[in-house]
Design an enzyme around this catalytic site. Structure first.
Site, PDB file in Angstrom:
ATOM      1  N   ASP A   4      -2.038  -1.556  -6.017  1.00  0.00           N
ATOM      2  CA  ASP A   4      -2.431  -0.324  -5.338  1.00  0.00           C
ATOM      3  C   ASP A   4      -3.195   0.590  -6.310  1.00  0.00           C
ATOM      4  OD1 ASP A   4      -2.661   1.941  -3.816  1.00  0.00           O
ATOM      5  OD2 ASP A   4      -0.552   2.535  -4.027  1.00  0.00           O
ATOM      6  N   ALA A  33       0.838  -1.207   0.000  1.00  0.00           N
ATOM      7  CA  ALA A  33       0.000   0.000   0.000  1.00  0.00           C
ATOM      8  C   ALA A  33       0.869   1.251   0.000  1.00  0.00           C
ATOM      9  CB  ALA A  33      -0.907  -0.020   1.216  1.00  0.00           C
ATOM     10  N   CYS A  34       0.252   2.356  -0.336  1.00  0.00           N
ATOM     11  CA  CYS A  34       0.878   3.677  -0.351  1.00  0.00           C
ATOM     12  C   CYS A  34       1.597   3.929   0.966  1.00  0.00           C
ATOM     13  CB  CYS A  34      -0.198   4.742  -0.562  1.00  0.00           C
ATOM     14  SG  CYS A  34       0.369   6.427  -0.393  1.00  0.00           S
ATOM     15  N   PRO A  35       2.802   4.428   0.997  1.00  0.00           N
ATOM     16  CA  PRO A  35       3.616   4.917  -0.124  1.00  0.00           C
ATOM     17  C   PRO A  35       4.651   3.898  -0.599  1.00  0.00           C
ATOM     18  CG  PRO A  35       4.608   5.638   1.917  1.00  0.00           C
ATOM     19  CD  PRO A  35       3.467   4.709   2.291  1.00  0.00           C
ATOM     20  N   LEU A  36       4.510   2.638  -0.194  1.00  0.00           N
ATOM     21  CA  LEU A  36       5.587   1.668  -0.450  1.00  0.00           C
ATOM     22  C   LEU A  36       5.887   1.424  -1.928  1.00  0.00           C
ATOM     23  CD1 LEU A  36       4.897  -0.792   2.481  1.00  0.00           C
ATOM     24  CD2 LEU A  36       6.809   0.771   2.237  1.00  0.00           C
TER      25      LEU A  36
END
Lengths: 80, 179
Positions: free
Chosen positions: A44, A17-20
């Site tokens: 995502d 998920a964000c920001p990965l």
């Protein structure tokens, strides 16, 4: 698929998920040569806005996107 | 001064103004709430990944988030001990600003985050440091709340700073945030 879009590195970012996704892609592209293609597969939904924004800010190019059933493949060309 | 000269000097002035603002993000992290801290670290790591230089200044209620749960500060006075006892011991002990519900809401959110692969606050802090985010700690908060450097997490480049350091960094940053 044309020869120009042959991936040099493929990353499986499914489930992240964000920001990965953006962080991982940026870390990977730093290790690559100019002109090489990185393919990132992500689930995502934010990536559709985020990858182009990231590419614009960092001076890279999304050369192709390929929608699959549950994920999307982003073809990123390292420009500098 | 003739018009030509005025234009020339204006151009120089504008050029200087443009150059002074770097591709940098300066952030004051004031809140000790889990939700706001997560937002702060998502923005910080995102910015670092967009090749921005990122500096975070931890002050007031955000300061105890950088405590190391396994370490203890020595030689505290009564108030220092009180603050130390009442404020969270590190990133794992931080609560939500809303829907905490005596711990139920916060632990529910944490298990949801795990399920949906959202990085925990702890992981976000390590990740931020790993990708070059600079984290400064407010010296005044440290002494006001009686925190000791030895009870804080340790990382390369850790510095205890004052307001002038933040203002100097913020002054040449494109983006400044207060969270």
């Amino acid at each position: 698929m044309s020869d120009a879009l042959k991936p040099d590195v493929t990353m499986d970012l499914k489930g992240l998920a964000c920001p990965l996704p953006v962080i991982k892609v940026n870390q990977q592209i730093k290790k690559m040569q100019v002109g090489q293609i990185l393919v990132a597969e992500t689930t995502d939904p934010g990536a559709h806005a985020d990858f182009p924004a990231w590419a614009k800010s960092t001076g890279n190019e999304i050369v192709n996107t390929e929608k699959k059933e549950t994920s999307t493949m982003f073809y990123i060309k390292k420009l500098k | 001064m003739d018009i030509q000269q005025s234009i020339e000097s204006l151009k120089n002035e504008m050029g200087r103004m443009r150059d002074e603002r770097q591709n940098k993000l300066a952030m004051v992290v004031f809140s000790g709430d889990l939700d706001k801290l997560l937002a702060a670290f998502i923005i910080a790591t995102g910015a670092a990944s967009m090749d921005m230089e990122v500096v975070m200044f931890f002050t007031f209620w955000a300061t105890p988030v950088l405590r190391d749960g396994k370490k203890k500060g020595k030689g505290k006075d009564l108030f220092g001990k009180m603050f130390g006892f009442m404020l969270p011991r590190g990133a794992r002990k931080v609560k939500l600003s809303k829907m905490h519900m005596a711990g139920m809401g916060t632990s529910m959110l944490k298990s949801l985050m795990k399920k949906k692969n959202v990085a925990s606050l702890d992981e976000m802090i390590s990740l931020a440091l790993e990708i070059g985010v600079k984290i400064y700690i407010c010296e005044m908060t440290m002494s006001l709340m009686g925190f000791k450097p030895e009870e804080m997490i340790d990382y390369p480049g850790r510095e205890f700073v004052g307001v002038a350091k933040f203002l100097q960094e913020a002054g040449d940053s494109k983006i400044q945030l207060f969270i």
